[in-house]
Motif scaffolding. Structure first.
Motif, PDB file in Angstrom:
ATOM      1  N   LYS A 196       0.850  -1.184   0.000  1.00 15.36           N
ATOM      2  CA  LYS A 196       0.000   0.000   0.000  1.00 15.36           C
ATOM      3  C   LYS A 196       0.882   1.229   0.000  1.00 15.36           C
ATOM      4  N   LEU A 197       0.399   2.260  -0.626  1.00 17.10           N
ATOM      5  CA  LEU A 197       1.129   3.514  -0.715  1.00 17.10           C
ATOM      6  C   LEU A 197       0.782   4.397   0.473  1.00 17.10           C
ATOM      7  N   TYR A 198       1.799   4.766   1.235  1.00 17.04           N
ATOM      8  CA  TYR A 198       1.636   5.644   2.386  1.00 17.04           C
ATOM      9  C   TYR A 198       2.696   6.732   2.348  1.00 17.04           C
ATOM     10  N   ARG A 199       2.406   7.853   3.003  1.00 10.65           N
ATOM     11  CA  ARG A 199       3.436   8.865   3.221  1.00 10.65           C
ATOM     12  C   ARG A 199       4.350   8.362   4.323  1.00 10.65           C
ATOM     13  N   SER A 200       5.640   8.475   4.114  1.00  7.89           N
ATOM     14  CA  SER A 200       6.612   7.962   5.062  1.00  7.89           C
ATOM     15  C   SER A 200       6.725   8.882   6.272  1.00  7.89           C
ATOM     16  N   ARG A 201       6.848   8.273   7.451  1.00 10.09           N
ATOM     17  CA  ARG A 201       7.090   9.046   8.672  1.00 10.09           C
ATOM     18  C   ARG A 201       8.574   9.180   8.951  1.00 10.09           C
ATOM     19  N   THR A 202       9.357   8.204   8.499  1.00  9.82           N
ATOM     20  CA  THR A 202      10.779   8.209   8.812  1.00  9.82           C
ATOM     21  C   THR A 202      11.620   8.863   7.728  1.00  9.82           C
ATOM     22  N   ASN A 203      11.273   8.679   6.487  1.00  4.13           N
ATOM     23  CA  ASN A 203      12.070   9.181   5.372  1.00  4.13           C
ATOM     24  C   ASN A 203      11.322  10.335   4.707  1.00  4.13           C
ATOM     25  N   LYS A 204      11.313  11.490   5.370  1.00  3.70           N
ATOM     26  CA  LYS A 204      10.553  12.599   4.822  1.00  3.70           C
ATOM     27  C   LYS A 204      11.345  13.890   4.922  1.00  3.70           C
ATOM     28  N   MET A 205      11.046  14.802   4.006  1.00  2.00           N
ATOM     29  CA  MET A 205      11.614  16.141   4.037  1.00  2.00           C
ATOM     30  C   MET A 205      10.510  17.144   4.371  1.00  2.00           C
ATOM     31  N   LEU A 206       9.412  17.085   3.646  1.00  2.00           N
ATOM     32  CA  LEU A 206       8.267  17.962   3.920  1.00  2.00           C
ATOM     33  C   LEU A 206       7.101  17.157   4.488  1.00  2.00           C
ATOM     34  N   CYS A 207       6.451  16.425   3.622  1.00  4.31           N
ATOM     35  CA  CYS A 207       5.263  15.665   4.047  1.00  4.31           C
ATOM     36  C   CYS A 207       5.459  14.159   3.974  1.00  4.31           C
ATOM     37  N   GLY A 208       6.558  13.680   3.429  1.00  9.42           N
ATOM     38  CA  GLY A 208       6.812  12.251   3.326  1.00  9.42           C
ATOM     39  C   GLY A 208       6.296  11.611   2.060  1.00  9.42           C
ATOM     40  N   VAL A 209       5.853  12.417   1.103  1.00 10.66           N
ATOM     41  CA  VAL A 209       5.298  11.874  -0.143  1.00 10.66           C
ATOM     42  C   VAL A 209       6.386  11.153  -0.944  1.00 10.66           C
ATOM     43  N   CYS A 210       7.511  11.789  -1.156  1.00 10.49           N
ATOM     44  CA  CYS A 210       8.587  11.189  -1.956  1.00 10.49           C
ATOM     45  C   CYS A 210       9.163   9.959  -1.266  1.00 10.49           C
ATOM     46  N   GLY A 211       9.287  10.013   0.062  1.00  7.26           N
ATOM     47  CA  GLY A 211       9.765   8.851   0.805  1.00  7.26           C
ATOM     48  C   GLY A 211       8.821   7.671   0.681  1.00  7.26           C
ATOM     49  N   GLY A 212       7.531   7.938   0.744  1.00  8.53           N
ATOM     50  CA  GLY A 212       6.538   6.873   0.598  1.00  8.53           C
ATOM     51  C   GLY A 212       6.510   6.279  -0.795  1.00  8.53           C
ATOM     52  N   ILE A 213       6.628   7.126  -1.802  1.00 11.79           N
ATOM     53  CA  ILE A 213       6.658   6.628  -3.184  1.00 11.79           C
ATOM     54  C   ILE A 213       7.927   5.817  -3.412  1.00 11.79           C
ATOM     55  N   GLY A 214       9.047   6.287  -2.859  1.00  9.13           N
ATOM     56  CA  GLY A 214      10.297   5.547  -2.989  1.00  9.13           C
ATOM     57  C   GLY A 214      10.236   4.186  -2.320  1.00  9.13           C
ATOM     58  N   GLU A 215       9.633   4.117  -1.135  1.00  4.41           N
ATOM     59  CA  GLU A 215       9.481   2.842  -0.447  1.00  4.41           C
ATOM     60  C   GLU A 215       8.539   1.905  -1.203  1.00  4.41           C
TER      61      GLU A 215
END
Length: 60
Positions: free
Chosen positions: A5-24
């Protein structure tokens, strides 16, 4: 096998965690996703896409 599932990341984030979540989700380095957003941000579509994704994608 579990579904991903696609989620915004809590650990790998700069602003909102969108890019971290997509990367994961796609098993890609989030820095590459951030670079793509910056490139598309020059045209304005990246900024709009990031804002929409930050609203639509749920928090992890």
């Amino acid at each position: 096998m579990g579904t991903k599932k696609l989620y915004r990341s809590r650990t790998n984030k700069m602003l909102c965690g969108v890019c971290g979540g997509i990367g994961e989700y796609f098993n890609v380095d989030p820095t590459l996703i951030r670079l793509l957003f910056v490139i598309f941000g020059c045209t304005g579509s990246g900024v709009l896409a990031y804002i929409i994704a930050a609203i639509v994608i749920p928090q992890e």
